[in-house]
Design an enzyme around this catalytic site. Sequence first.
Site, PDB file in Angstrom:
ATOM      1  N   HIS A  48       1.030  -1.223  -0.266  1.00 16.29           N
ATOM      2  CA  HIS A  48       0.003   0.025  -0.002  1.00 16.29           C
ATOM      3  C   HIS A  48       0.715   1.413  -0.172  1.00 16.29           C
ATOM      4  CE1 HIS A  48      -3.825   2.094   1.904  1.00 16.29           C
ATOM      5  NE2 HIS A  48      -3.549   2.592   0.901  1.00 16.29           N
ATOM      6  N   GLU A  51       2.269   1.590  -3.523  1.00 10.67           N
ATOM      7  CA  GLU A  51       1.135   2.378  -4.279  1.00 10.67           C
ATOM      8  C   GLU A  51       1.138   3.807  -4.275  1.00 10.67           C
ATOM      9  OE1 GLU A  51      -3.333   3.197  -3.694  1.00 10.67           O
ATOM     10  OE2 GLU A  51      -2.843   1.137  -3.119  1.00 10.67           O
ATOM     11  N   HIS A  52       1.341   4.273  -3.053  1.00  9.50           N
ATOM     12  CA  HIS A  52       1.218   5.660  -2.838  1.00  9.50           C
ATOM     13  C   HIS A  52       2.415   6.462  -3.444  1.00  9.50           C
ATOM     14  CE1 HIS A  52      -2.234   6.795   0.268  1.00  9.50           C
ATOM     15  NE2 HIS A  52      -2.284   5.388  -0.017  1.00  9.50           N
ATOM     16  N   GLU A 129      -5.050   5.295   6.476  1.00  9.53           N
ATOM     17  CA  GLU A 129      -6.104   4.749   5.826  1.00  9.53           C
ATOM     18  C   GLU A 129      -6.061   3.311   6.194  1.00  9.53           C
ATOM     19  OE1 GLU A 129      -4.885   4.702   1.781  1.00  9.53           O
ATOM     20  OE2 GLU A 129      -5.127   6.879   1.568  1.00  9.53           O
TER      21      GLU A 129
END
Length: 131
Positions: A48, A51-52, A129
């Site tokens: 994740h 991904e950012h 998140e």
Amino acid sequence: MFNVQSKTLSDGLEVITVPLPALKSISSLLIVNTGSRFENKDQFGAAHLLEHLVFKGTRSYPTSLELSIALDSLGAISNAFTSKETTGYYVTAASLHLPQSLKILKELIFYPLLREKDVDQEKLVVAEEIK
């Protein structure tokens, strides 16, 4: 019905196309076989986080602003998602911008800059998140 076509390239990359003649846009999606299921306790959130990070800058677009300008100049949108088994990155734009959309997508996947300052900043975002 849909005319789904699949082709495996010489490097093993599988390309799936779904022509939709009524649309004047194209969505290019690249899915990477990595997700939270493959992370141990010490790595939790790594997919994740990556991904950012790719949206913070690439070789050809060193800042997130330059990347945004490149996408905006095409009228394109981009985003990404991380699931249990995959991480996907996509760009959607007018069909005539397919070559440039694929170039930007390639930059995100293969040439992210991954700077330490961005890692520190995005760790906080990803932690929120995940909560």
